[in-house]
Design an enzyme around this catalytic site. Structure first.
Site, PDB file in Angstrom:
ATOM      1  N   ALA A  96       1.808   6.931   1.301  1.00 28.67           N
ATOM      2  CA  ALA A  96       2.023   8.628   0.723  1.00 28.67           C
ATOM      3  C   ALA A  96       0.656   9.399   1.267  1.00 28.67           C
ATOM      4  O   ALA A  96       0.609  10.683   1.556  1.00 28.67           O
ATOM      5  CB  ALA A  96       2.982   8.042  -0.129  1.00 28.67           C
ATOM      6  N   PRO A 152       1.023  -1.332  -0.278  1.00 31.30           N
ATOM      7  CA  PRO A 152      -0.323  -0.137  -0.262  1.00 31.30           C
ATOM      8  C   PRO A 152       0.930   1.377   0.446  1.00 31.30           C
ATOM      9  O   PRO A 152       0.037   2.273   0.272  1.00 31.30           O
ATOM     10  CB  PRO A 152      -1.055  -0.308   1.310  1.00 31.30           C
ATOM     11  CG  PRO A 152       0.142  -0.798   1.947  1.00 31.30           C
ATOM     12  CD  PRO A 152       1.052  -1.514   1.062  1.00 31.30           C
ATOM     13  N   ASP A 153       2.628   1.472  -0.337  1.00 33.85           N
ATOM     14  CA  ASP A 153       2.368   2.268  -0.231  1.00 33.85           C
ATOM     15  C   ASP A 153       2.190   3.801  -1.221  1.00 33.85           C
ATOM     16  O   ASP A 153       2.807   4.401   0.230  1.00 33.85           O
ATOM     17  CB  ASP A 153       4.188   1.992  -0.868  1.00 33.85           C
ATOM     18  CG  ASP A 153       5.331   0.983  -0.850  1.00 33.85           C
ATOM     19  OD1 ASP A 153       4.485  -0.167  -0.562  1.00 33.85           O
ATOM     20  OD2 ASP A 153       6.225   0.972   0.000  1.00 33.85           O
ATOM     21  N   HIS A 154       2.041   4.033  -2.532  1.00 30.76           N
ATOM     22  CA  HIS A 154       1.513   4.487  -2.708  1.00 30.76           C
ATOM     23  C   HIS A 154       0.349   5.133  -1.644  1.00 30.76           C
ATOM     24  O   HIS A 154       0.195   6.626  -1.328  1.00 30.76           O
ATOM     25  CB  HIS A 154       1.178   5.098  -4.417  1.00 30.76           C
ATOM     26  CG  HIS A 154       2.242   4.973  -4.899  1.00 30.76           C
ATOM     27  ND1 HIS A 154       2.999   5.620  -6.119  1.00 30.76           N
ATOM     28  CD2 HIS A 154       2.800   2.990  -5.480  1.00 30.76           C
ATOM     29  CE1 HIS A 154       3.950   4.630  -6.172  1.00 30.76           C
ATOM     30  NE2 HIS A 154       3.581   3.608  -6.205  1.00 30.76           N
TER      31      HIS A 154
END
Length: 800
Positions: free
Chosen positions: A565, A560-562
């Protein structure tokens, strides 16, 4: 564990008012804003929203509605009635943001009329494809969005199998995070300019940016190879973050950095075959995967999952077991870190996800149950403070200084979101601790991934392990507004810069932290990357071909990185708005695992309430009706997603494919009957789609009112007429690259918000002299001396 809850008066968006007229799948947007402290007033039709009975239902109650609307208030209005429309317009004059979707966009007063009463109002219209463009009237479902956002083209395995639909809940819940960021970006815009806006928000465009984006920074394992360079067929990416069977389950590892490989080498017993120092480089390990992975497989075959994870963590090898929903709910670490809490207000004995944010070290979860519809309209007025130096045309973050210590995807994206809109984002890095985002298969100093992730920033080469380096950083903190990190918890404190130290240097500083499993509990120091978080959160087992022991298909995905962010960026802006009100800074901390739990919160709550096992991998065999799934189209590995659920959609498909006789068959009259006959019906539909190009099949079905979409790839979306007309993409000129790269433009289509900047990404340490001279006033001689001592670094290769 003692419950940590943020008092309402300390929440960042206290005083901000939101009118929430969203009945569709993006109801989570208002929930997240409520968690951050906004007063969210939900508008429902007389008798209540149909969403109250939709989604995951247990004992007659929609857990989906209950969780997506926790903490809101509600008022019933008939927008088809003049009095109701007037009341809506009067309410819009008292709020900062109006959120609309579906019928509300058409039935409520025009956005321009709302803004005429309240010039500082932001009206955000949420729709699947935007309110303008050739596809504005198209219908969508999560599966259709998976096809049209390019995610499906990379999901699955590259043999004779179909591409694999990802879990349905990921799509709209990811888009909701993008929408929350848009709301906070627009509030910052209004603060900076005194001018409201009208936002045309497209779920398709949001997903292109936030759910494994084609034109976005990639993880370390991709080593700079952009998704647009992948082969046409779905790549077999299982070697990136491999999964191995253990005695009692499955284990995933993420061996990326040199130190992690050396831990793996020790764990394997120092095999001579892999002793050569060249294996410190990820490209050599991937090239030798056919010999290396069987060794690792034999190691794990003799261990339980718990033993493998414990040994891996001890040796510094990022390792995680693959969990399902039941295992997630049993895991004490997820209560210790605050991810879950008991909530009998939803259902007696129900364990629910407790939100996405920690603010000032306290959980900012749901602030009450979902509302009961009311007929009273609460008084109030917009709460946003306009900056004293507000000026039309000003970028939202002009004058803001951000110290960016972030790394890889979350770190790159978080800082970029501020740099795009005018902040001076100073990326602090050093050769001793290089950013994995800069890792490259070719050794080049620049690639497309870095250009996308670090655009518009400046780079300062600074050694924070030295006393002089820390002193310089302290001076920078004193004259900055925001510090961004995504270190393992405790790392910043080990450098002498915990939140209290930062506050002593600058009482107004805002700190953003993000880690795999959060700041608290027994897993807080656990090594973690996105693929390990997905495994631990139960997502990897859902993103798999059912019944296939080695069918896990989330390896290439950046999630789920984006999403994280965007959530942290939104919270940072919220804390900056609170600073306007109180004069004090603050701290947001997030756990990547909460982005996943938040997306599947209703499914997990249902599993807890019923003591069930929770969702299972269903692949492309979507239940409920027959004409649903992934169907072959004419061409090379071309596919079309069709999601025809219900009698009307079944009739439309049957008519379009030239089989109206199906409508007269009493054995197909009900969805359950069609589901029982799904194999035969899907063969009929597949024979029709196989003779058509995917786009044509989708367009014909959409004209008939059926949700459908061709599986798009990077080249397709670059040239898609709908996206081109809406101005979704632009060009980024990066001096070290031979030609400009395609890049995303803007978070949504807006009227008064300036478009994002598209300046180049810096080389590592490219701006060391410039930053220290301009910001701290160091002389050239002082900088030269610090360079000579190793406290500072500067780029070895000048920008061209």
């Amino acid at each position: 564990m003692a419950e940590r809850r943020t008092a309402g008066a300390n929440l960042p968006l206290t005083g901000i008012r939101i009118l929430d007229a969203v009945d569709g799948p993006l109801q989570t947007v208002g929930r997240m804003l409520s968690d951050l402290g906004a007063e969210v007033l939900r508008v429902e039709r007389p008798g209540g929203s149909p969403a109250r009975g939709a989604g995951v239902v247990v004992e007659g109650q929609s857990l989906t509605f209950a969780l997506r609307n926790a903490g809101k208030r509600s008022v019933e209005l008939d927008l088809a009635d003049d009095a109701g429309a007037e009341t809506f317009a009067a309410l819009a004059a008292t709020v900062d943001v109006v959120l609309r979707d579906g019928e509300t966009i058409a039935r409520s007063p025009r956005a321009d009329d709302l803004r005429a009463r309240n010039p500082r109002l932001v009206v955000i219209d949420l729709s699947d494809f935007g309110v303008t463009g050739p596809h504005a009237g198209w219908r969508a479902t999560p599966d259709v969005h998976a096809a049209l956002s390019t995610v499906l083209s990379r999901s699955g395995l590259p043999d004779v199998r179909e591409p694999l639909l990802p879990p349905e809940f990921l799509l709209y819940e990811s888009a909701a995070a993008q929408a929350v960021w848009v709301v906070l970006l627009e509030l910052a815009h209004v603060r900076a300019t005194g001018e409201g806006d009208v936002v045309d928000f497209s779920v398709q465009e949001a997903l292109i940016q936030i759910l494994d984006p084609v034109f976005g920074v990639g993880g370390s394992a991709r080593a700079g190879v952009p998704l647009s360079d992948l082969p046409r067929g779905r790549p077999d990416a299982r070697h990136l973050y491999p999964i191995f069977p253990a005695k009692d389950g499955w284990v995933r590892i993420c061996v990326l950095a040199t130190r992690q490989w050396r831990g793996m080498f020790e764990w394997l017993g120092r095999p001579e075959e892999f002793a050569d120092p060249s294996f410190d480089q990820i490209r050599h390990r991937f090239a030798a995967a056919g010999r290396l992975y069987p060794l690792i497989g034999r190691l794990f075959a003799g261990l339980t999952v718990a033993e493998a994870v414990a040994q891996g963590q001890e040796l510094g090898v990022p390792t995680a077991g693959l969990s399902d929903a039941a295992a997630v709910l049993r895991e004490p670490a997820f209560r210790e870190n605050g991810s879950f809490r008991d909530d009998s207000a939803v259902l007696p004995g129900t364990l629910v996800h407790d939100g996405w944010f920690e603010i000032d070290d306290e959980r900012a979860g749901g602030r009450g149950p979902a509302p009961v519809p009311d007929s009273t309209v609460p008084p109030g007025e917009p709460g946003l403070r306009i900056a004293a130096d507000a000026e039309r045309g000003r970028r939202p973050f002009a004058g803001l200084r951000v110290l960016d210590l972030g790394v890889i995807v979350v770190g790159s994206e978080l800082g970029r979101l501020f740099a795009d809109y005018g902040a001076d984002v100073i990326k602090i890095e050093s050769s001793a601790f290089p950013d994995g985002a800069r890792q490259s298969m070719t050794g080049d100093v620049m690639n497309e991934s870095v250009a996308w992730g670090l655009r518009n920033k400046r780079s300062l080469g600074l050694n924070l392990r030295s006393d002089e380096g820390r002193a310089l950083f302290a001076r920078l903190v004193a004259v900055s507004d925001v510090v961004l990190t995504n270190f393992k918890p405790g790392t910043l404190a080990s450098l002498g810069f915990d939140m209290e130290a930062l506050r002593r240097l600058n009482p107004g500083i805002v700190l953003s932290e993000s880690s795999a499993f959060g700041n608290h509990g027994s897993w807080s120091r656990r090594l973690g990357y996105g693929p390990l978080v997905r495994a631990s959160a139960g997502l990897s087992t859902l993103w798999a071909y059912p019944g296939d022991g080695d069918g896990f298909s989330d390896a290439i995905t950046i999630f789920p990185d984006h999403v994280v962010a965007r959530l942290n960026a939104a919270a940072v802006v919220a804390l900056l708005l609170r600073r306007d009100r109180t004069g004090e800074g603050g701290r947001v901390s997030s756990a990547q695992v909460d982005a996943i739990f938040g997306a599947m919160a209703d499914h997990l709550a249902a599993a807890a309430a019923t003591s069930g096992s929770g969702p299972r991998a269903e692949g492309n065999d979507r239940s409920g009706d027959a004409f649903r799934g992934v169907f072959p189209a004419r061409g090379d590995d071309d596919w079309v997603v069709i999601d025809a659920e219900g009698d009307a959609a079944f009739a439309a498909v049957a008519t379009e494919i030239g089989r109206p006789d199906l409508l007269a068959d009493p054995a197909l009259a009900a969805a359950a009957d069609r589901w029982a006959a799904r194999d035969r019906l899907r063969d009929l539909l597949g024979a029709w789609t196989a003779d058509l190009p995917a786009r044509e099949a989708a367009e014909r079905l959409q004209r008939a009112g059926v949700p459908a979409g061709a599986m798009l790839r990077a080249d397709d979306i670059r040239e898609d007429p709908h996206l081109v007309e809406r101005g979704v993409f632009g060009r980024l000129v990066q001096p070290q690259l031979a030609s400009p790269v395609v890049t995303n433009l803007g978070e949504a289509r807006t009227r008064t918000l300036q478009p994002p900047l598209t300046g180049p990404a810096p080389l590592a340490a490219e701006h060391t002299r410039e930053v220290l001279s301009e910001v701290l006033g160091l002389s050239d001689a002082e900088i030269t001396a610090l360079l000579a001592s190793g406290v500072l670094e500067e780029a070895l290769e000048p920008a061209r």
